[in-house]
Design an enzyme around this catalytic site. Structure first.
Site, PDB file in Angstrom:
ATOM      1  N   PHE A   1      37.201  37.540  42.697  1.00 19.85           N
ATOM      2  CA  PHE A   1      36.067  37.100  43.524  1.00 19.85           C
ATOM      3  C   PHE A   1      36.616  36.142  44.589  1.00 19.85           C
ATOM      4  CE2 PHE A   1      31.883  35.756  44.618  1.00 19.85           C
ATOM      5  CZ  PHE A   1      30.991  36.635  44.018  1.00 19.85           C
TER       6      PHE A   1
ATOM      7  N   ALA B   1      35.822  33.910  38.291  1.00 22.00           N
ATOM      8  CA  ALA B   1      36.243  32.675  37.626  1.00 22.00           C
ATOM      9  C   ALA B   1      35.684  32.567  36.205  1.00 22.00           C
ATOM     10  CB  ALA B   1      35.805  31.469  38.458  1.00 22.00           C
ATOM     11  N   PHE B   2      34.512  33.168  35.997  1.00 23.66           N
ATOM     12  CA  PHE B   2      33.894  33.110  34.663  1.00 23.66           C
ATOM     13  C   PHE B   2      34.771  33.785  33.608  1.00 23.66           C
ATOM     14  CE2 PHE B   2      30.690  34.266  31.454  1.00 23.66           C
ATOM     15  CZ  PHE B   2      29.959  33.078  31.363  1.00 23.66           C
TER      16      PHE B   2
ATOM     17  N   VAL C   1      35.287  29.301  43.648  1.00 26.21           N
ATOM     18  CA  VAL C   1      33.837  29.387  43.495  1.00 26.21           C
ATOM     19  C   VAL C   1      33.209  28.624  44.657  1.00 26.21           C
ATOM     20  CG1 VAL C   1      31.935  29.259  41.862  1.00 26.21           C
ATOM     21  CG2 VAL C   1      34.286  29.244  41.013  1.00 26.21           C
TER      22      VAL C   1
ATOM     23  N   HIS D   1      23.725  29.668  40.276  1.00 22.27           N
ATOM     24  CA  HIS D   1      24.828  30.456  39.699  1.00 22.27           C
ATOM     25  C   HIS D   1      26.159  29.702  39.792  1.00 22.27           C
ATOM     26  CE1 HIS D   1      26.454  34.276  38.341  1.00 22.27           C
ATOM     27  NE2 HIS D   1      27.385  34.212  39.260  1.00 22.27           N
TER      28      HIS D   1
ATOM     29  N   PHE E   1      44.105  24.053  35.828  1.00 26.53           N
ATOM     30  CA  PHE E   1      42.815  24.325  36.498  1.00 26.53           C
ATOM     31  C   PHE E   1      43.030  24.420  38.015  1.00 26.53           C
ATOM     32  CE2 PHE E   1      38.540  22.640  37.944  1.00 26.53           C
ATOM     33  CZ  PHE E   1      37.823  23.757  37.553  1.00 26.53           C
TER      34      PHE E   1
ATOM     35  N   ARG F   1      42.111  24.185  51.418  1.00 26.29           N
ATOM     36  CA  ARG F   1      42.833  23.881  50.172  1.00 26.29           C
ATOM     37  C   ARG F   1      43.746  25.026  49.721  1.00 26.29           C
ATOM     38  NH1 ARG F   1      38.629  21.126  50.992  1.00 26.29           N
ATOM     39  NH2 ARG F   1      38.235  19.054  50.092  1.00 26.29           N
TER      40      ARG F   1
HETATM   41  N1  INI Z   1      33.026  34.223  40.687  1.00 25.83           N
HETATM   42  C1  INI Z   1      33.949  33.513  41.369  1.00 25.83           C
HETATM   43  O1  INI Z   1      35.139  33.509  40.999  1.00 25.83           O
HETATM   44  N2  INI Z   1      33.578  32.807  42.470  1.00 25.83           N
HETATM   45  C2  INI Z   1      32.294  32.775  42.914  1.00 25.83           C
HETATM   46  O2  INI Z   1      32.008  32.108  43.951  1.00 25.83           O
HETATM   47  C3  INI Z   1      31.310  33.516  42.213  1.00 25.83           C
HETATM   48  N3  INI Z   1      29.925  33.510  42.677  1.00 25.83           N
HETATM   49  O3  INI Z   1      29.609  32.815  43.631  1.00 25.83           O
HETATM   50  O4  INI Z   1      29.106  34.201  42.110  1.00 25.83           O
HETATM   51  C4  INI Z   1      31.714  34.241  41.069  1.00 25.83           C
HETATM   52  N4  INI Z   1      30.831  34.969  40.355  1.00 25.83           N
HETATM   53  C5  INI Z   1      31.238  35.998  39.441  1.00 25.83           C
HETATM   54  C6  INI Z   1      31.492  35.455  38.047  1.00 25.83           C
HETATM   55  O5  INI Z   1      32.717  34.727  38.013  1.00 25.83           O
HETATM   56  C7  INI Z   1      31.606  36.596  37.035  1.00 25.83           C
HETATM   57  O6  INI Z   1      32.672  37.436  37.406  1.00 25.83           O
HETATM   58  C8  INI Z   1      30.326  37.420  36.929  1.00 25.83           C
HETATM   59  O7  INI Z   1      29.201  36.591  36.704  1.00 25.83           O
HETATM   60  C9  INI Z   1      30.435  38.435  35.767  1.00 25.83           C
HETATM   61  O8  INI Z   1      30.621  37.779  34.520  1.00 25.83           O
END
Ligand code: INI
Length: 161
Positions: A28, A62-63, A87, A94, A119, A133
Site C-alpha cells: 500500500f 501495514a496491517f 499509512v 481507518h 518500526f 521522510r
Molecule cells: N495500508 C497501508 O499500508 N497504508 C495505508 O495508508 C492504508 N490505508 O490508508 O487504508 C492501508 N490500508 C490497508 C490495510 O493495511 C490492510 O491491508 C487492509 O485493511 C486489509 O487487511
C-alpha cells in the site's frame, strides 16, 4: 555528557557483516515504500550486511506487516526484521486502526520472539510528509530503521553471549 560508544543519536560503528536481516514491506502506497526499502538497503550496505544475507518479502498493507514479521522472526533465518510501510491519514478513522495495530503488532513481534523488529512504518498526515521522510539521505526512515536493526541485533547477541 558524552557516554562511551555514543555521540548524540549516532550509534557506534556497526559491523553487520555476520548478520542476516529480514525486510517486510507493505505494498500500500508502494511509490513511497519502495524508497523506504531502498533506504533500508543503503543503511544495511553501510553497516556491511551482505546482499545474500537479506530476505525481503512484501505484504498487502501495514496491517499485515506484524504477522509476516513475527513468522520471519520466529523462523531462525534472521537476526532482526525491518518493517516498512506508509499509512497516510484519510477522511475516515481507518488510519488510526491501521497505525495502532501495525505499531502494536510490531512491538508484540519483537517482544514475543526476542528478535529485534524495527518500526519503519511512516504514519503521516500528508503524502508530502511521507515523501520528505523517504528521500535519498540518511534521514530516510527505512535507512534509519536498518541501522537500528543492525545495532539491536548486535546488542541482543552480545547480551545473550
Ligand atoms: N495500508 C497501508 O499500508 N497504508 C495505508 O495508508 C492504508 N490505508 O490508508 O487504508 C492501508 N490500508 C490497508 C490495510 O493495511 C490492510 O491491508 C487492509 O485493511 C486489509 O487487511
Amino acid at each position: 555528557m558524552t557516554r562511551a560508544g555514543s555521540s548524540g543519536n549516532q550509534p557506534p560503528q556497526l559491523d553487520g557483516s555476520a548478520l542476516r536481516i529480514g525486510i517486510i514491506a507493505a505494498r500500500f502506497n508502494d511509490h513511497i515504500v519502495i524508497n523506504l526499502r531502498d533506504g533500508a538497503l543503503r543503511g544495511l550496505d553501510r553497516c556491511g550486511v551482505a546482499d545474500n544475507n537479506i530476505i525481503e518479502e512484501w505484504v498487502p498493507g501495514a496491517f499485515e506487516v506484524p504477522l509476516a514479521a513475527k513468522v520471519l522472526a520466529q523462523s531462525g533465518k534472521v537476526d532482526a526484521v525491518i518493517c516498512l510501510g506508509t499509512v497516510i491519514q484519510g477522511d475516515t478513522p481507518h488510519f488510526d486502526y491501521v497505525c495502532s495495530e501495525a505499531a502494536r503488532g510490531i512491538q508484540d513481534a519483537q517482544m514475543s520472539t526476542g528478535i529485534p523488529v524495527m518500526f519503519g512504518v511512516l504514519t503521516v498526515n500528508t503524502e508530502q510528509q511521507a515523501i520528505d521522510r523517504s528521500g535519498p539521505g540518511i534521514d530516510n526512515k527505512g535507512d534509519e530503521a536498518a541501522v537500528g536493526a543492525v545495532e539491536m541485533a548486535l546488542l541482543v547477541k552480545k547480551l545473550q553471549a
